[in-house]
Design a protein around this motif. Structure first.
Motif, PDB file in Angstrom:
ATOM      1  N   VAL A  41      18.597  33.137 -42.291  1.00 14.82           N
ATOM      2  CA  VAL A  41      19.996  32.753 -42.452  1.00 14.82           C
ATOM      3  C   VAL A  41      20.520  33.359 -43.740  1.00 14.82           C
ATOM      4  CG1 VAL A  41      21.599  30.820 -42.697  1.00 14.82           C
ATOM      5  CG2 VAL A  41      19.640  30.617 -41.166  1.00 14.82           C
ATOM      6  N   LEU A  42      21.593  34.125 -43.632  1.00 15.35           N
ATOM      7  CA  LEU A  42      22.190  34.820 -44.771  1.00 15.35           C
ATOM      8  C   LEU A  42      23.528  34.171 -45.099  1.00 15.35           C
ATOM      9  CD1 LEU A  42      21.528  38.435 -43.458  1.00 15.35           C
ATOM     10  CD2 LEU A  42      20.133  37.178 -45.115  1.00 15.35           C
ATOM     11  N   GLY A  43      23.605  33.530 -46.263  1.00 12.52           N
ATOM     12  CA  GLY A  43      24.830  32.850 -46.686  1.00 12.52           C
ATOM     13  C   GLY A  43      25.678  33.780 -47.531  1.00 12.52           C
ATOM     14  N   GLU A  44      26.830  34.185 -47.017  1.00 15.30           N
ATOM     15  CA  GLU A  44      27.631  35.226 -47.663  1.00 15.30           C
ATOM     16  C   GLU A  44      28.942  34.690 -48.230  1.00 15.30           C
ATOM     17  OE1 GLU A  44      29.707  38.116 -45.398  1.00 15.30           O
ATOM     18  OE2 GLU A  44      30.329  36.708 -43.836  1.00 15.30           O
ATOM     19  N   PHE A  45      29.584  35.527 -49.053  1.00 12.67           N
ATOM     20  CA  PHE A  45      31.005  35.433 -49.341  1.00 12.67           C
ATOM     21  C   PHE A  45      31.702  36.286 -48.278  1.00 12.67           C
ATOM     22  CE2 PHE A  45      29.143  34.923 -53.638  1.00 12.67           C
ATOM     23  CZ  PHE A  45      29.747  33.731 -54.016  1.00 12.67           C
ATOM     24  N   MET A 201      25.097  23.232 -41.879  1.00 12.45           N
ATOM     25  CA  MET A 201      24.493  23.759 -40.654  1.00 12.45           C
ATOM     26  C   MET A 201      22.996  24.039 -40.795  1.00 12.45           C
ATOM     27  SD  MET A 201      25.567  27.317 -38.785  1.00 12.45           S
ATOM     28  CE  MET A 201      24.634  28.317 -39.977  1.00 12.45           C
ATOM     29  N   ALA A 202      22.610  24.784 -41.837  1.00 13.42           N
ATOM     30  CA  ALA A 202      21.198  25.161 -41.979  1.00 13.42           C
ATOM     31  C   ALA A 202      20.306  23.946 -42.209  1.00 13.42           C
ATOM     32  CB  ALA A 202      21.032  26.163 -43.121  1.00 13.42           C
ATOM     33  N   SER A 203      20.831  22.908 -42.848  1.00 11.74           N
ATOM     34  CA  SER A 203      20.016  21.714 -43.099  1.00 11.74           C
ATOM     35  C   SER A 203      19.613  21.022 -41.801  1.00 11.74           C
ATOM     36  CB  SER A 203      20.767  20.736 -44.003  1.00 11.74           C
ATOM     37  OG  SER A 203      21.820  20.095 -43.300  1.00 11.74           O
ATOM     38  N   LEU A 204      20.367  21.254 -40.739  1.00 11.11           N
ATOM     39  CA  LEU A 204      20.065  20.656 -39.439  1.00 11.11           C
ATOM     40  C   LEU A 204      19.011  21.449 -38.667  1.00 11.11           C
ATOM     41  CD1 LEU A 204      23.771  19.918 -38.470  1.00 11.11           C
ATOM     42  CD2 LEU A 204      22.053  18.225 -39.138  1.00 11.11           C
ATOM     43  N   LEU A 205      18.570  22.561 -39.248  1.00  5.68           N
ATOM     44  CA  LEU A 205      17.617  23.447 -38.566  1.00  5.68           C
ATOM     45  C   LEU A 205      16.307  23.575 -39.329  1.00  5.68           C
ATOM     46  CD1 LEU A 205      20.207  26.255 -37.701  1.00  5.68           C
ATOM     47  CD2 LEU A 205      19.330  24.503 -36.144  1.00  5.68           C
ATOM     48  N   ARG A 206      16.065  22.691 -40.266  1.00  9.70           N
ATOM     49  CA  ARG A 206      14.904  22.842 -41.145  1.00  9.70           C
ATOM     50  C   ARG A 206      13.585  22.652 -40.418  1.00  9.70           C
ATOM     51  NH1 ARG A 206      15.870  20.712 -47.250  1.00  9.70           N
ATOM     52  NH2 ARG A 206      13.897  21.830 -47.425  1.00  9.70           N
ATOM     53  N   ASP A 207      13.607  22.068 -39.239  1.00 14.30           N
ATOM     54  CA  ASP A 207      12.370  21.918 -38.474  1.00 14.30           C
ATOM     55  C   ASP A 207      11.965  23.219 -37.778  1.00 14.30           C
ATOM     56  OD1 ASP A 207      14.783  21.305 -36.923  1.00 14.30           O
ATOM     57  OD2 ASP A 207      13.411  21.048 -35.232  1.00 14.30           O
ATOM     58  N   LEU A 208      12.868  24.204 -37.771  1.00 17.22           N
ATOM     59  CA  LEU A 208      12.558  25.505 -37.188  1.00 17.22           C
ATOM     60  C   LEU A 208      11.978  26.433 -38.263  1.00 17.22           C
ATOM     61  CD1 LEU A 208      15.814  25.970 -35.051  1.00 17.22           C
ATOM     62  CD2 LEU A 208      13.663  24.841 -34.411  1.00 17.22           C
ATOM     63  N   ASP A 209      11.593  27.628 -37.854  1.00 19.91           N
ATOM     64  CA  ASP A 209      11.001  28.586 -38.793  1.00 19.91           C
ATOM     65  C   ASP A 209      12.128  29.323 -39.520  1.00 19.91           C
ATOM     66  OD1 ASP A 209       9.260  30.166 -40.174  1.00 19.91           O
ATOM     67  OD2 ASP A 209       8.681  31.406 -38.459  1.00 19.91           O
ATOM     68  N   ILE A 210      12.860  28.580 -40.363  1.00 18.02           N
ATOM     69  CA  ILE A 210      14.077  29.079 -40.993  1.00 18.02           C
ATOM     70  C   ILE A 210      13.805  29.511 -42.430  1.00 18.02           C
ATOM     71  CG2 ILE A 210      14.741  26.746 -41.711  1.00 18.02           C
ATOM     72  CD1 ILE A 210      17.651  27.511 -41.355  1.00 18.02           C
ATOM     73  N   TYR A 211      14.526  30.532 -42.867  1.00 12.24           N
ATOM     74  CA  TYR A 211      14.482  30.977 -44.256  1.00 12.24           C
ATOM     75  C   TYR A 211      15.917  31.276 -44.655  1.00 12.24           C
ATOM     76  CZ  TYR A 211      12.503  33.108 -48.460  1.00 12.24           C
ATOM     77  OH  TYR A 211      12.147  33.386 -49.753  1.00 12.24           O
ATOM     78  N   SER A 212      16.414  30.555 -45.647  1.00 12.97           N
ATOM     79  CA  SER A 212      17.818  30.643 -46.021  1.00 12.97           C
ATOM     80  C   SER A 212      17.989  31.432 -47.315  1.00 12.97           C
ATOM     81  CB  SER A 212      18.414  29.242 -46.205  1.00 12.97           C
ATOM     82  OG  SER A 212      19.769  29.319 -46.582  1.00 12.97           O
ATOM     83  N   VAL A 213      18.890  32.414 -47.268  1.00 14.98           N
ATOM     84  CA  VAL A 213      19.107  33.319 -48.397  1.00 14.98           C
ATOM     85  C   VAL A 213      20.568  33.234 -48.831  1.00 14.98           C
ATOM     86  CG1 VAL A 213      18.999  35.709 -49.214  1.00 14.98           C
ATOM     87  CG2 VAL A 213      17.344  34.884 -47.516  1.00 14.98           C
ATOM     88  N   ARG A 214      20.798  33.018 -50.121  1.00 19.05           N
ATOM     89  CA  ARG A 214      22.143  33.055 -50.678  1.00 19.05           C
ATOM     90  C   ARG A 214      22.420  34.481 -51.161  1.00 19.05           C
ATOM     91  NH1 ARG A 214      26.093  29.745 -53.338  1.00 19.05           N
ATOM     92  NH2 ARG A 214      27.659  31.203 -54.154  1.00 19.05           N
ATOM     93  N   LEU A 215      23.437  35.109 -50.580  1.00 20.30           N
ATOM     94  CA  LEU A 215      23.833  36.453 -50.977  1.00 20.30           C
ATOM     95  C   LEU A 215      24.891  36.366 -52.058  1.00 20.30           C
ATOM     96  CD1 LEU A 215      24.210  38.116 -47.442  1.00 20.30           C
ATOM     97  CD2 LEU A 215      22.188  38.120 -48.933  1.00 20.30           C
ATOM     98  N   GLY A 216      24.543  36.794 -53.251  1.00 12.10           N
ATOM     99  CA  GLY A 216      25.481  36.768 -54.361  1.00 12.10           C
ATOM    100  C   GLY A 216      25.646  38.147 -54.958  1.00 12.10           C
ATOM    101  N   ALA A 217      26.336  38.204 -56.076  1.00  9.28           N
ATOM    102  CA  ALA A 217      26.544  39.474 -56.780  1.00  9.28           C
ATOM    103  C   ALA A 217      26.705  39.200 -58.262  1.00  9.28           C
ATOM    104  CB  ALA A 217      27.772  40.205 -56.240  1.00  9.28           C
ATOM    105  N   LEU A 218      26.368  40.183 -59.066  1.00  9.23           N
ATOM    106  CA  LEU A 218      26.513  40.033 -60.504  1.00  9.23           C
ATOM    107  C   LEU A 218      27.979  40.031 -60.923  1.00  9.23           C
ATOM    108  CD1 LEU A 218      23.670  42.400 -61.769  1.00  9.23           C
ATOM    109  CD2 LEU A 218      23.582  39.942 -61.306  1.00  9.23           C
ATOM    110  N   ARG A 219      28.815  40.644 -60.110  1.00 15.79           N
ATOM    111  CA  ARG A 219      30.253  40.726 -60.421  1.00 15.79           C
ATOM    112  C   ARG A 219      30.978  41.140 -59.149  1.00 15.79           C
ATOM    113  NH1 ARG A 219      27.499  44.900 -62.126  1.00 15.79           N
ATOM    114  NH2 ARG A 219      26.975  43.845 -64.047  1.00 15.79           N
TER     115      ARG A 219
END
Length: 269
Positions: A41-45, A201-219
């Motif tokens: 799961v990729l969490g984006e802006f 949303m992702a918290s409801l899927l924690r029983d699955l083989d999930i990996y959550s990534v926050r996509l950020g930037a330095l600027r």
């Protein structure tokens, strides 16, 4: 005049290569830490130029050895038949027109939230081309067709659809989910505004083989909505590399920071 044109063209190409290189670097970091997790799961802006390039790179990498990849986008499920037809098409003008004339891509009010961009359309076209070369790639929308019921109801329904899609994955397949960074949270943060969903949303899927990534930037900038939707500057960060979180109350498994985000080319309102 010709020398100016050549210089401008070279600059545009160089900038494009730099953006792609940053996507490559971030993709390597994500693949290294996500390892064999089947739901990424990729969490984006929303509304950036760089994130669609990153997603395209990840799908390309994961599908390169013949493994099936399902890309789930924060698009209404009503778009799925059109997406399926486009991926099976030759990508010509008629197919592009059918895809881009859908209601989702033709929003004309002030809630043009950034999910509708020419960068996203270019990513879908790139994946169509990879699929035409024999890659096992599918693209689907998992969002609700309307947001009646509020934030929590929407996240409940999106999570249920992702669960259904995950359970139908063939052996050896991987599922990539692109979503807003709040939906990607594994926990509701302390001090969150009262209108935020209790269970993202992702918290409801924690029983699955999930990996959550926050996509950020330095600027940089992204396209964000409050009362209206506009380009907004991101707070500058001092991070220099990915950060892995493992504590029980973590919001994400991994935080990554691209060098910079820029606002993509939004579909004309």
């Amino acid at each position: 005049m010709h020398s100016i044109f050549r210089w401008t063209t070279a600059l545009i190409l160089a900038l494009g290569m730099a953006v792609t290189a940053h996507a490559d670097d971030t993709a390597v970091q994500i693949r290294q830490h996500a390892a064999d997790h089947r739901m990424l799961v990729l969490g984006e802006f929303h509304g950036t130029r760089e994130t669609p390039l990153l997603v395209r790179e990840l799908v390309d990498d994961y599908s390169r050895d013949g493994a099936p990849v399902l890309l789930a986008l924060e698009l209404p499920r009503a778009e799925n038949s059109t997406l399926r037809d486009y991926l099976a098409s030759d990508g010509g003008a008629a197919a592009r027109q059918r895809l881009q004339s859908r209601a989702f891509w033709t929003v004309r009010d002030d809630q043009h939230d950034g999910r509708r961009s020419r960068d996203m359309l270019a990513m879908i076209e790139d994946l169509r081309a990879l699929k035409a070369q024999g890659r096992v790639i599918d693209v689907v929308g998992y969002d609700v067709d309307n947001s009646d019921g509020g934030n929590q109801a929407r996240d409940d329904r999106m999570a249920a659809e992702l669960r259904r899609l995950y359970q139908r994955l063939p052996a050896g397949a991987r599922m990539l989910v692109l979503t807003g960074n709040v939906h990607a949270m594994l926990q509701r943060p302390l001090g969150a505004p009262p209108e935020m969903q209790t269970q993202p949303m992702a918290s409801l899927l924690r029983d699955l083989d999930i990996y959550s990534v926050r996509l950020g930037a330095l600027r940089g900038q992204a396209w964000a909505c409050a009362d209206t939707c506009v380009a907004r500057s991101l707070p500058e960060q001092g991070a220099t590399g990915p950060r892995v979180d493992a504590h029980a109350g973590r919001q994400y498994d991994l935080w990554v920071w691209m060098p910079e985000l820029s606002v993509g080319t939004l579909v004309e309102q």
